[in-house]
Design a protein around this motif. Structure first.
Motif, PDB file in Angstrom:
ATOM      1  N   ILE A  12       0.861  -1.184   0.000  1.00  0.00           N
ATOM      2  CA  ILE A  12       0.000   0.000   0.000  1.00  0.00           C
ATOM      3  C   ILE A  12       0.900   1.237   0.000  1.00  0.00           C
ATOM      4  CG2 ILE A  12      -1.756   1.271   1.268  1.00  0.00           C
ATOM      5  CD1 ILE A  12      -2.508  -1.432   2.580  1.00  0.00           C
ATOM      6  N   SER A  13       0.617   2.173  -0.901  1.00  0.00           N
ATOM      7  CA  SER A  13       1.449   3.377  -0.945  1.00  0.00           C
ATOM      8  C   SER A  13       0.656   4.559  -1.467  1.00  0.00           C
ATOM      9  CB  SER A  13       2.673   3.146  -1.824  1.00  0.00           C
ATOM     10  OG  SER A  13       2.286   3.004  -3.168  1.00  0.00           O
ATOM     11  N   THR A  14       1.253   5.725  -1.338  1.00  0.00           N
ATOM     12  CA  THR A  14       0.710   6.973  -1.857  1.00  0.00           C
ATOM     13  C   THR A  14       1.902   7.815  -2.298  1.00  0.00           C
ATOM     14  OG1 THR A  14      -0.795   8.792  -1.401  1.00  0.00           O
ATOM     15  CG2 THR A  14       0.617   8.104   0.405  1.00  0.00           C
ATOM     16  N   HIS A  15       1.704   9.085  -2.567  1.00  0.00           N
ATOM     17  CA  HIS A  15       2.800   9.935  -3.029  1.00  0.00           C
ATOM     18  C   HIS A  15       3.109  11.011  -1.993  1.00  0.00           C
ATOM     19  CE1 HIS A  15       2.795   8.082  -6.953  1.00  0.00           C
ATOM     20  NE2 HIS A  15       1.480   8.175  -6.946  1.00  0.00           N
ATOM     21  N   CYS A  16       4.400  11.329  -1.871  1.00  0.00           N
ATOM     22  CA  CYS A  16       4.875  12.350  -0.937  1.00  0.00           C
ATOM     23  C   CYS A  16       4.384  13.723  -1.380  1.00  0.00           C
ATOM     24  CB  CYS A  16       6.403  12.311  -0.893  1.00  0.00           C
ATOM     25  SG  CYS A  16       7.154  13.551   0.178  1.00  0.00           S
ATOM     26  N   ASP A  17       3.852  14.507  -0.439  1.00  0.00           N
ATOM     27  CA  ASP A  17       3.372  15.856  -0.742  1.00  0.00           C
ATOM     28  C   ASP A  17       4.507  16.820  -1.065  1.00  0.00           C
ATOM     29  OD1 ASP A  17       0.729  15.157  -0.447  1.00  0.00           O
ATOM     30  OD2 ASP A  17       0.569  15.875   1.615  1.00  0.00           O
ATOM     31  N   GLN A  18       5.727  16.503  -0.666  1.00  0.00           N
ATOM     32  CA  GLN A  18       6.845  17.403  -0.922  1.00  0.00           C
ATOM     33  C   GLN A  18       7.599  17.054  -2.200  1.00  0.00           C
ATOM     34  OE1 GLN A  18       9.007  18.501   2.492  1.00  0.00           O
ATOM     35  NE2 GLN A  18      10.758  19.271   1.373  1.00  0.00           N
ATOM     36  N   CYS A  19       7.975  15.785  -2.402  1.00  0.00           N
ATOM     37  CA  CYS A  19       8.789  15.421  -3.564  1.00  0.00           C
ATOM     38  C   CYS A  19       8.022  14.647  -4.629  1.00  0.00           C
ATOM     39  CB  CYS A  19      10.011  14.627  -3.136  1.00  0.00           C
ATOM     40  SG  CYS A  19       9.657  12.963  -2.508  1.00  0.00           S
ATOM     41  N   GLY A  20       6.837  14.159  -4.301  1.00  0.00           N
ATOM     42  CA  GLY A  20       6.040  13.400  -5.265  1.00  0.00           C
ATOM     43  C   GLY A  20       6.447  11.945  -5.401  1.00  0.00           C
ATOM     44  N   GLY A  21       7.446  11.530  -4.639  1.00  0.00           N
ATOM     45  CA  GLY A  21       7.913  10.145  -4.683  1.00  0.00           C
ATOM     46  C   GLY A  21       6.966   9.200  -3.964  1.00  0.00           C
TER      47      GLY A  21
END
Length: 69
Positions: A12-21
């Motif tokens: 399960i994952s999502t994307h970082c709000d700062q780098c988009g990774g």
């Protein structure tokens, strides 16, 4: 023989709000102050900070700690 992992990865994952990774929800998470979803490096910054968080310290991101918030 099974691989021994201290901090196990998840599917399960999502994307970082700062780098988009990619954010692994076991290693990354949400800052309690700015409420952004962040990857491991933007949330904790170091293994020592991650360990302190696992032992009960507030989960405060690198940016909020630098600003003194």
């Amino acid at each position: 023989m099974a691989k021994l992992e201290f901090f196990r990865s998840t599917d399960i994952s999502t994307h970082c709000d700062q780098c988009g990774g990619r954010v692994d929800l076991i290693k990354g998470g949400v800052c309690v102050r700015c409420r952004r979803i962040l990857c491991y490096s933007h949330l904790h910054g170091s293994f020592l900070r991650r360990l302190l968080t696992d032992l009960g310290a507030e989960t405060v991101c690198v940016a909020c700690r630098a600003r003194g918030r």
